[in-house]
Structure formats: C-alpha cells, structure tokens
Design a protein around this motif. Structure first.
Motif, PDB file in Angstrom:
ATOM      1  N   GLU A  90     -40.043 -35.201  31.309  1.00 20.12           N
ATOM      2  CA  GLU A  90     -40.681 -35.746  32.502  1.00 20.12           C
ATOM      3  C   GLU A  90     -41.864 -36.628  32.132  1.00 20.12           C
ATOM      4  O   GLU A  90     -42.044 -37.721  32.675  1.00 20.12           O
ATOM      5  CB  GLU A  90     -41.136 -34.606  33.418  1.00 20.12           C
ATOM      6  N   ARG A  91     -42.677 -36.165  31.190  1.00 22.53           N
ATOM      7  CA  ARG A  91     -43.843 -36.957  30.789  1.00 22.53           C
ATOM      8  C   ARG A  91     -43.419 -38.240  30.081  1.00 22.53           C
ATOM      9  O   ARG A  91     -44.013 -39.301  30.285  1.00 22.53           O
ATOM     10  CB  ARG A  91     -44.751 -36.118  29.893  1.00 22.53           C
ATOM     11  N   LYS A  92     -42.378 -38.154  29.242  1.00 24.74           N
ATOM     12  CA  LYS A  92     -41.893 -39.364  28.558  1.00 24.74           C
ATOM     13  C   LYS A  92     -41.338 -40.367  29.567  1.00 24.74           C
ATOM     14  O   LYS A  92     -41.522 -41.583  29.414  1.00 24.74           O
ATOM     15  CB  LYS A  92     -40.842 -38.994  27.525  1.00 24.74           C
ATOM     16  N   ARG A  93     -40.674 -39.884  30.595  1.00 23.19           N
ATOM     17  CA  ARG A  93     -40.188 -40.791  31.632  1.00 23.19           C
ATOM     18  C   ARG A  93     -41.339 -41.545  32.282  1.00 23.19           C
ATOM     19  O   ARG A  93     -41.250 -42.758  32.527  1.00 23.19           O
ATOM     20  CB  ARG A  93     -39.396 -40.005  32.682  1.00 23.19           C
ATOM     21  N   HIS A 250     -61.411 -37.227  23.367  1.00 22.97           N
ATOM     22  CA  HIS A 250     -61.907 -37.119  24.743  1.00 22.97           C
ATOM     23  C   HIS A 250     -61.052 -36.199  25.596  1.00 22.97           C
ATOM     24  O   HIS A 250     -61.527 -35.561  26.525  1.00 22.97           O
ATOM     25  CB  HIS A 250     -61.975 -38.510  25.392  1.00 22.97           C
ATOM     26  N   HIS A 251     -59.755 -36.117  25.304  1.00 18.77           N
ATOM     27  CA  HIS A 251     -58.846 -35.386  26.184  1.00 18.77           C
ATOM     28  C   HIS A 251     -58.897 -33.876  25.979  1.00 18.77           C
ATOM     29  O   HIS A 251     -58.316 -33.134  26.755  1.00 18.77           O
ATOM     30  CB  HIS A 251     -57.414 -35.885  25.967  1.00 18.77           C
ATOM     31  N   TYR A 252     -59.600 -33.420  24.927  1.00 21.62           N
ATOM     32  CA  TYR A 252     -59.631 -31.985  24.688  1.00 21.62           C
ATOM     33  C   TYR A 252     -60.481 -31.247  25.720  1.00 21.62           C
ATOM     34  O   TYR A 252     -60.217 -30.110  26.049  1.00 21.62           O
ATOM     35  CB  TYR A 252     -60.149 -31.686  23.277  1.00 21.62           C
ATOM     36  N   ASN A 253     -61.523 -31.877  26.210  1.00 20.89           N
ATOM     37  CA  ASN A 253     -62.388 -31.185  27.163  1.00 20.89           C
ATOM     38  C   ASN A 253     -62.707 -32.023  28.400  1.00 20.89           C
ATOM     39  O   ASN A 253     -63.565 -31.652  29.192  1.00 20.89           O
ATOM     40  CB  ASN A 253     -63.695 -30.767  26.478  1.00 20.89           C
ATOM     41  N   GLY A 254     -62.024 -33.121  28.587  1.00 23.82           N
ATOM     42  CA  GLY A 254     -62.258 -33.957  29.759  1.00 23.82           C
ATOM     43  C   GLY A 254     -63.641 -34.585  29.784  1.00 23.82           C
ATOM     44  O   GLY A 254     -64.173 -34.883  30.855  1.00 23.82           O
ATOM     45  N   ASP A 255     -64.228 -34.798  28.633  1.00 23.43           N
ATOM     46  CA  ASP A 255     -65.584 -35.333  28.524  1.00 23.43           C
ATOM     47  C   ASP A 255     -65.605 -36.789  28.975  1.00 23.43           C
ATOM     48  O   ASP A 255     -64.968 -37.649  28.373  1.00 23.43           O
ATOM     49  CB  ASP A 255     -66.051 -35.210  27.067  1.00 23.43           C
ATOM     50  N   ALA A 256     -66.361 -37.081  30.047  1.00 22.27           N
ATOM     51  CA  ALA A 256     -66.393 -38.440  30.599  1.00 22.27           C
ATOM     52  C   ALA A 256     -67.054 -39.421  29.639  1.00 22.27           C
ATOM     53  O   ALA A 256     -66.689 -40.602  29.603  1.00 22.27           O
ATOM     54  CB  ALA A 256     -67.137 -38.441  31.934  1.00 22.27           C
ATOM     55  N   THR A 257     -68.028 -38.949  28.851  1.00 18.72           N
ATOM     56  CA  THR A 257     -68.695 -39.841  27.907  1.00 18.72           C
ATOM     57  C   THR A 257     -67.748 -40.240  26.789  1.00 18.72           C
ATOM     58  O   THR A 257     -67.708 -41.405  26.371  1.00 18.72           O
ATOM     59  CB  THR A 257     -69.946 -39.168  27.322  1.00 18.72           C
ATOM     60  N   ARG A 258     -66.974 -39.302  26.284  1.00 18.04           N
ATOM     61  CA  ARG A 258     -65.980 -39.628  25.263  1.00 18.04           C
ATOM     62  C   ARG A 258     -64.908 -40.547  25.845  1.00 18.04           C
ATOM     63  O   ARG A 258     -64.386 -41.415  25.156  1.00 18.04           O
ATOM     64  CB  ARG A 258     -65.352 -38.353  24.702  1.00 18.04           C
ATOM     65  N   MET A 287     -52.084 -45.315  33.010  1.00 21.33           N
ATOM     66  CA  MET A 287     -50.780 -44.887  33.486  1.00 21.33           C
ATOM     67  C   MET A 287     -50.885 -44.103  34.800  1.00 21.33           C
ATOM     68  O   MET A 287     -51.869 -43.430  35.063  1.00 21.33           O
ATOM     69  CB  MET A 287     -50.093 -43.998  32.444  1.00 21.33           C
ATOM     70  N   THR A 288     -49.838 -44.229  35.594  1.00 25.68           N
ATOM     71  CA  THR A 288     -49.698 -43.465  36.827  1.00 25.68           C
ATOM     72  C   THR A 288     -48.472 -42.550  36.714  1.00 25.68           C
ATOM     73  O   THR A 288     -47.376 -43.050  36.487  1.00 25.68           O
ATOM     74  CB  THR A 288     -49.518 -44.403  38.031  1.00 25.68           C
ATOM     75  N   PRO A 289     -48.661 -41.221  36.797  1.00 25.65           N
ATOM     76  CA  PRO A 289     -49.935 -40.505  36.908  1.00 25.65           C
ATOM     77  C   PRO A 289     -50.631 -40.463  35.545  1.00 25.65           C
ATOM     78  O   PRO A 289     -49.976 -40.550  34.502  1.00 25.65           O
ATOM     79  CB  PRO A 289     -49.506 -39.107  37.357  1.00 25.65           C
ATOM     80  N   PRO A 290     -51.958 -40.285  35.533  1.00 27.54           N
ATOM     81  CA  PRO A 290     -52.676 -40.247  34.250  1.00 27.54           C
ATOM     82  C   PRO A 290     -52.312 -39.040  33.400  1.00 27.54           C
ATOM     83  O   PRO A 290     -52.576 -39.026  32.196  1.00 27.54           O
ATOM     84  CB  PRO A 290     -54.153 -40.219  34.671  1.00 27.54           C
ATOM     85  N   THR A 291     -51.690 -38.031  34.007  1.00 33.23           N
ATOM     86  CA  THR A 291     -51.269 -36.845  33.261  1.00 33.23           C
ATOM     87  C   THR A 291     -50.003 -37.084  32.438  1.00 33.23           C
ATOM     88  O   THR A 291     -49.539 -36.170  31.747  1.00 33.23           O
ATOM     89  CB  THR A 291     -51.017 -35.680  34.229  1.00 33.23           C
ATOM     90  N   ALA A 292     -49.460 -38.296  32.498  1.00 33.30           N
ATOM     91  CA  ALA A 292     -48.263 -38.600  31.702  1.00 33.30           C
ATOM     92  C   ALA A 292     -48.523 -38.360  30.221  1.00 33.30           C
ATOM     93  O   ALA A 292     -47.637 -37.949  29.474  1.00 33.30           O
ATOM     94  CB  ALA A 292     -47.817 -40.037  31.939  1.00 33.30           C
ATOM     95  N   THR A 293     -49.741 -38.646  29.786  1.00 36.81           N
ATOM     96  CA  THR A 293     -50.158 -38.446  28.408  1.00 36.81           C
ATOM     97  C   THR A 293     -51.668 -38.605  28.342  1.00 36.81           C
ATOM     98  O   THR A 293     -52.225 -39.415  29.102  1.00 36.81           O
ATOM     99  CB  THR A 293     -49.489 -39.450  27.450  1.00 36.81           C
TER     100      THR A 293
END
Length: 312
Positions: A90-93, A250-258, A287-293
């Motif tokens: 699903e994410r690859k799609r 940055h994606h490990y903790n959702g840090d906005a500064t990273r 990407m939409t949705p941003p959770t794709a990767t």
C-alpha cells in the motif's frame, strides 16, 4: 566548654567568589544555558533562517494525485517475481503514484522518460499503464535487478519499455524529456539531477539516505552545500554534515526542527539546479499522503525549453 569553629572549605569559598562560577549571572544567563543545550544543527539553522534566503515554512506543499484502480495495473506489486510484502504494497503504491502524477504533468505526448535507479521496475509499470504514449527507459547498474524488471515488464506485455545497464553518472543514452528517480540513494539523487540538466530534461526526484550525501559528495569532489546561496551561510563541510545528520533522522521523533533541515537540503539541491540552468523552474512538494514514506519529498524541475525540443 570550648566551641571550635568548623574548618573552612577553601575550595568552596573560592568557587563561590570566582567570576567564572556557575552561579554567576554571566554564566547562568538564559542565552548561555540555551547555547549549552542546543545541538549544533539548531544554531546553523537559526543562522540560515535569519538571512531569509530560504523560506523553510512555505515548503513543501502537498502533491496532487489522482484516484486509481490498482486492479487494472499489471503486474500487481504483491504478485509474481519481485513482488513486495503485502504490508509494504500500500505504501509503495502511494509512492509510485505520487511520482507518476508528477511525471504525467511534465511529460508531453510521446515523450521519452528515463527511470534512473529503476530497481524492479515498479515505478515504470504504473507509468506505462497511465501513459501508453510514453517511451520508457529503465536504467540500473545491477544486471540481476534489470533482468527481473524485464521479466515483470514482459509478463504484462508492455512494448514501450527498454533497459540500460549503467550507473547514473555514466548514462549516455538517447535524448529524453523527463528523468525520474524514486529513492535514489545518497548522492545518486544529485547525479540524476545533474544528468537531467546535461540533457536539458525535466526531473522528478525523491531522494533518500541523506546521511550519505556529505561523505559521498566529498569523495566525488562535489561542492557542498550544492548551491552558492547556501554556501554563503554554511561555509564548512563540518557544518553541512551537522545539517545532513539532522535531516536524515527527522522521522524518528517527528522533530519539526530536523524536518526543516531536510527541507533546507532539498531547497539547496533545487537552488543549485537553477543556478546551473537559469531556464529551469523548480518546486518542492510532499507526497500525498505524507505517511507513504518518511522520505516523502519530491524535487521537481521543469525545463522551459522542453516544448521547443519536443516539437523539433
């Protein structure tokens, strides 16, 4: 009865009277406390934001993608040789749909599109379905990967696809209109952009493995940062390396500064492209949705000469 005074603690008295004591107003000021706690990349990022040369708040914008019936796309990502695990399908799609939608907006009818670092060909399989008018060239340096991509393509009877074994930097194929790369690792994303500029072709690049950029860039003697504009502020490789490391995690903790560091590195690449080829218009989308990767930035560059070249 005689009372003895307690012994004096000479070290303590000296520390309390010293102007360098941690208790002194100079040392305990909020600014100094903040500087002690802040990572280096935060201080670098503050310098960048103070110049207002890069707008880190406005980018990236959400990508526009169409709805699609995946049952009509062959081969199925979750079936056959080179299939993906169902939890990744699903994410690859979502990923390949975002890249395909961006390429679709750039590519004129009958255009030639090069899929760099093509892997198993999942990206081009969807493009071939969406745009049967396109001529697709799949490029990868690994022969076994290309062979598997060819099997998947032949199984779906697509005759508008060809294959080239080559590293990105060594590609010397025919002229093309759009170059793409989905998660080309490290400096390979820079190589794709450079190759597209060399061919005066538009590009759609989704980078990954940013942590490798500083090391590989130095080995290949690439200027770092890539753009002259960012080099005015970040004037050492060590400072650039701090930004790269922060952006890659940055994606490990959702840090906005990273996340801002990641945006800055994407804008640096796009700015360098415009400095090299002023007739290019670039943009950064997510990407939409941003959770794709977690690696969901898409770098887009349009050559304003594209229409002239396609019509000749």
């Amino acid at each position: 009865t005689m009372f003895l005074a307690p012994p004096r603690n000479w070290l303590l008295e000296e520390a309390q009277s010293s102007p360098r004591s941690p208790q002194s107003p100079q040392q305990s000021s909020p600014r100094r406390e903040r500087q002690r706690k802040e990572p280096e990349f935060v201080r670098i990022l503050r310098r960048v934001e103070a110049t207002e040369l890069f707008d880190l708040e406005a980018s990236p914008v959400a990508n526009a993608v169409p709805a699609i019936d995946w049952t009509t796309v062959k081969p199925d990502l979750s079936r056959g040789e080179g299939r993906l695990p169902r939890d990744r399908t699903e994410r690859k799609r979502d990923q390949i749909l975002n890249v395909s939608a961006s390429v679709d907006r750039l590519a004129p009818r009958g255009a030639t599109v090069v899929d760099f670092c093509c892997g198993l060909g999942h990206q081009s399989a969807l493009l071939a379905e969406m745009r049967p008018d396109l001529r697709l060239i799949l490029v990868d340096r690994d022969q076994a990967t290309l062979d598997l991509a060819r099997k998947r393509t032949n199984a779906s009877s697509k005759n508008n696809v060809s294959f080239v074994r080559s590293a990105v930097a060594d590609f010397d194929g025919p002229p093309f209109d759009v170059g793409l790369a989905l998660h080309a690792c490290g400096s390979a994303s820079d190589d794709v952009i450079d190759k597209c500029l060399q061919y005066d072709a538009s590009f759609v690049v989704c980078p990954c493995c940013l942590g490798k950029v500083a090391t590989e860039g130095r080995q290949r003697k690439k200027a770092l940062p890539r753009s002259r504009k960012l080099r005015q502020i970040v004037d050492s490789e060590d400072s650039f390396r701090f930004l790269v490391r922060a952006a890659d995690t940055h994606h490990y903790n959702g840090d906005a500064t990273r996340r801002k560091c990641k945006t800055l590195l994407a804008l640096d690449r796009l700015t360098a492209a415009e400095e090299t080829a002023p007739h290019y218009h670039t943009s950064l989308v997510r990407m939409t949705p941003p959770t794709a990767t977690p690696k969901n930035d898409i770098l887009i560059g349009r050559s304003n000469r594209q229409g002239e070249r396609t019509n000749t």
